[in-house]
Design a protein around this motif. Sequence first.
Motif, PDB file in Angstrom:
ATOM      1  N   MET A 305     -60.206  -7.228  54.013  1.00 53.93           N
ATOM      2  CA  MET A 305     -61.272  -7.571  54.949  1.00 53.93           C
ATOM      3  C   MET A 305     -60.993  -6.939  56.316  1.00 53.93           C
ATOM      4  SD  MET A 305     -62.832 -11.272  56.097  1.00 53.93           S
ATOM      5  CE  MET A 305     -61.364 -11.772  56.985  1.00 53.93           C
ATOM      6  N   PRO A 306     -61.745  -5.888  56.670  1.00 51.00           N
ATOM      7  CA  PRO A 306     -61.605  -5.322  58.004  1.00 51.00           C
ATOM      8  C   PRO A 306     -62.373  -6.157  59.034  1.00 51.00           C
ATOM      9  CG  PRO A 306     -63.221  -4.084  56.766  1.00 51.00           C
ATOM     10  CD  PRO A 306     -62.680  -5.128  55.828  1.00 51.00           C
ATOM     11  N   VAL A 307     -61.854  -6.239  60.241  1.00 50.18           N
ATOM     12  CA  VAL A 307     -62.511  -6.960  61.332  1.00 50.18           C
ATOM     13  C   VAL A 307     -62.557  -6.039  62.543  1.00 50.18           C
ATOM     14  CG1 VAL A 307     -62.470  -8.990  62.820  1.00 50.18           C
ATOM     15  CG2 VAL A 307     -61.612  -9.164  60.470  1.00 50.18           C
ATOM     16  N   ASP A 308     -63.748  -5.840  63.086  1.00 55.92           N
ATOM     17  CA  ASP A 308     -63.911  -5.051  64.309  1.00 55.92           C
ATOM     18  C   ASP A 308     -63.829  -5.977  65.509  1.00 55.92           C
ATOM     19  OD1 ASP A 308     -64.295  -2.391  63.347  1.00 55.92           O
ATOM     20  OD2 ASP A 308     -66.241  -3.014  62.565  1.00 55.92           O
ATOM     21  N   ILE A 316     -63.171 -11.921  77.390  1.00 54.44           N
ATOM     22  CA  ILE A 316     -64.128 -12.110  76.300  1.00 54.44           C
ATOM     23  C   ILE A 316     -63.726 -11.232  75.122  1.00 54.44           C
ATOM     24  CG2 ILE A 316     -66.544 -11.979  75.601  1.00 54.44           C
ATOM     25  CD1 ILE A 316     -67.316 -12.131  78.553  1.00 54.44           C
ATOM     26  N   VAL A 317     -63.717 -11.805  73.934  1.00 52.44           N
ATOM     27  CA  VAL A 317     -63.416 -11.054  72.718  1.00 52.44           C
ATOM     28  C   VAL A 317     -64.478 -11.382  71.667  1.00 52.44           C
ATOM     29  CG1 VAL A 317     -61.777 -10.651  70.847  1.00 52.44           C
ATOM     30  CG2 VAL A 317     -60.937 -11.050  73.177  1.00 52.44           C
ATOM     31  N   HIS A 318     -65.046 -10.332  71.062  1.00 55.25           N
ATOM     32  CA  HIS A 318     -65.973 -10.482  69.942  1.00 55.25           C
ATOM     33  C   HIS A 318     -65.311  -9.939  68.686  1.00 55.25           C
ATOM     34  CE1 HIS A 318     -69.843 -10.462  72.639  1.00 55.25           C
ATOM     35  NE2 HIS A 318     -69.015 -11.457  72.910  1.00 55.25           N
ATOM     36  N   MET A 319     -65.189 -10.775  67.662  1.00 55.04           N
ATOM     37  CA  MET A 319     -64.614 -10.356  66.388  1.00 55.04           C
ATOM     38  C   MET A 319     -65.732 -10.316  65.350  1.00 55.04           C
ATOM     39  SD  MET A 319     -61.150 -12.672  66.465  1.00 55.04           S
ATOM     40  CE  MET A 319     -60.704 -13.383  68.057  1.00 55.04           C
ATOM     41  N   HIS A 320     -66.065  -9.114  64.875  1.00 53.67           N
ATOM     42  CA  HIS A 320     -67.177  -8.915  63.954  1.00 53.67           C
ATOM     43  C   HIS A 320     -66.672  -8.879  62.513  1.00 53.67           C
ATOM     44  CE1 HIS A 320     -70.144  -7.870  67.134  1.00 53.67           C
ATOM     45  NE2 HIS A 320     -69.068  -7.452  67.772  1.00 53.67           N
ATOM     46  N   PHE A 321     -67.218  -9.770  61.676  1.00 54.87           N
ATOM     47  CA  PHE A 321     -66.878  -9.827  60.263  1.00 54.87           C
ATOM     48  C   PHE A 321     -68.028  -9.242  59.443  1.00 54.87           C
ATOM     49  CE2 PHE A 321     -64.370 -13.015  62.311  1.00 54.87           C
ATOM     50  CZ  PHE A 321     -63.209 -13.172  61.560  1.00 54.87           C
ATOM     51  N   ASP A 322     -67.707  -8.402  58.478  1.00 58.31           N
ATOM     52  CA  ASP A 322     -68.708  -7.863  57.556  1.00 58.31           C
ATOM     53  C   ASP A 322     -68.111  -7.961  56.156  1.00 58.31           C
ATOM     54  OD1 ASP A 322     -70.769  -6.656  56.266  1.00 58.31           O
ATOM     55  OD2 ASP A 322     -70.712  -4.774  57.394  1.00 58.31           O
ATOM     56  N   THR A 323     -68.513  -8.973  55.400  1.00 50.47           N
ATOM     57  CA  THR A 323     -67.911  -9.261  54.105  1.00 50.47           C
ATOM     58  C   THR A 323     -68.964  -9.217  53.006  1.00 50.47           C
ATOM     59  OG1 THR A 323     -68.292 -11.656  54.091  1.00 50.47           O
ATOM     60  CG2 THR A 323     -66.405 -10.856  55.364  1.00 50.47           C
ATOM     61  N   ILE A 324     -68.523  -9.384  51.763  1.00 56.26           N
ATOM     62  CA  ILE A 324     -69.457  -9.415  50.645  1.00 56.26           C
ATOM     63  C   ILE A 324     -70.347 -10.652  50.696  1.00 56.26           C
ATOM     64  CG2 ILE A 324     -67.957  -8.061  49.136  1.00 56.26           C
ATOM     65  CD1 ILE A 324     -67.082 -10.683  47.820  1.00 56.26           C
ATOM     66  N   PHE A 325     -69.937 -11.653  51.495  1.00 56.85           N
ATOM     67  CA  PHE A 325     -70.722 -12.880  51.622  1.00 56.85           C
ATOM     68  C   PHE A 325     -71.728 -12.808  52.768  1.00 56.85           C
ATOM     69  CE2 PHE A 325     -66.465 -14.042  50.050  1.00 56.85           C
ATOM     70  CZ  PHE A 325     -66.811 -14.530  48.801  1.00 56.85           C
ATOM     71  N   GLY A 326     -71.587 -11.826  53.639  1.00 55.95           N
ATOM     72  CA  GLY A 326     -72.469 -11.701  54.779  1.00 55.95           C
ATOM     73  C   GLY A 326     -71.696 -11.383  56.048  1.00 55.95           C
ATOM     74  N   LYS A 327     -72.410 -11.382  57.157  1.00 50.34           N
ATOM     75  CA  LYS A 327     -71.822 -11.017  58.442  1.00 50.34           C
ATOM     76  C   LYS A 327     -71.595 -12.253  59.314  1.00 50.34           C
ATOM     77  CE  LYS A 327     -73.829  -6.374  58.638  1.00 50.34           C
ATOM     78  NZ  LYS A 327     -74.624  -5.408  59.454  1.00 50.34           N
TER      79      LYS A 327
END
Length: 427
Positions: A305-308, A316-327
């Motif tokens: 699982m990559p995280v941007d 401020i920190v934004h951690m973006h998840f893009d997985t098979i289950f959704g964003k």
Amino acid sequence: MEYFSVSHLLCDYLAVATFIATAFVVYSLWLLFYRPFDLFRDYTELGFEQISNARNFKNNVVKRHFINQYRKRRKIGDLPPSYPNGWFAILESEEVKRNSVREVDALGLNLVAWRGESGTCYVADAYCPHLGAHLGVGGKVAKECIECPFHGWKFDGVSENLVSVPNVDPVPPFVKLKTWPVHESFGFVYIWYHAENEKPLWWPDIVTEVESGQWKYRGRSEFRVACHIQEIPENGPDSAHLGVVHSSFFTNGAIPNESRVSWSFLKHGWAATWAPNSDPGREHEALMRVYHHIILFNKISCLHMPVDVHQIGPGIVHMHFDTIFGKGILIQNVTPLEPMMQRVVHRFYSSPTFLHPLGLLVLHSEGVQISRDIRIWNRKTFLRNPVFTKVKQIQVFRRWYSQFYSKNSAKLDHDSSFKRGIKKLDF
């Protein structure tokens, strides 16, 4: 008759048992699929276990006293200024209801926040310029104005002007209440802080799916951390610590509330890259890519699982998840309450396909992982010139982060006396 009484009694017991079982199932489903995650950890819970274990503290006040004695004796190091320039979350939006007033202490400031009839949130210096009453203690909202509880003076949140004084007309035109630039998004109220009183040089990013309500709120976590603010984002470029601090699923009870079970066959695998954003107008941002996976029996790699990660300004920190289950997006806000005390708050939002139990898992996992960092941050010293081997990303980070300090940035000196901008900054 006796048979009827027994059967009737059994039916009653069965009905009660069915009701209890149904209530338990409904409650469990509510916990799993609806109730937002909510966690709070104070700084006294992490890094001071040897003190707690050495003494049987039945009184939390006594425990806190002993821990604060350790904090006073701590060698803090040659720290950068305490309050960088940038946007900081001072409140969560639900804490300021329409037509209500809130007292706020952050960034070494005493502030007052209120939400007018329009729904707009305003933030100003806490003290009335008349005779110094605290506007957050008994102050009232009148349309977009805040009314002083002492003599009824009213100040407009939009213009900063004094607009009304009981039995005085016209009002003195030169009287104003200092307000702060406000930005509201992701369920947070941000203010722009700048030691030189410059206007906002950039604005926090917005995620349309969150602001429009398309993505669901999954919960929050909050931590108090006894360290300098720069220590926390400095964790980003320090990829070498990931395999040491964050590889195990459990820590054998080294951290309170974590399992004492050791599963050596199951580990986290980590890799990360970090670099300042080179795009014009985005100099206040740094970009990180975290590659996370599970390692079974030290051989099998799975669940990649990559995280941007976007570090936006100093806090401020934004951690973006893009997985098979959704964003999804995990928002982290770090706000200095005082020079060596930070409030860290996370909120997680995700698409409807990223089911609520998965959102709870993300927040729980983040809480476990950052607790391991906090345990170290609470007790470490800041080294101006650390010893490096090959990777010098921390030096690159410190040069990038230094843009958020300026001439009058307040600094905590070695003797712990609080001084303002008397030393030349060198980063």
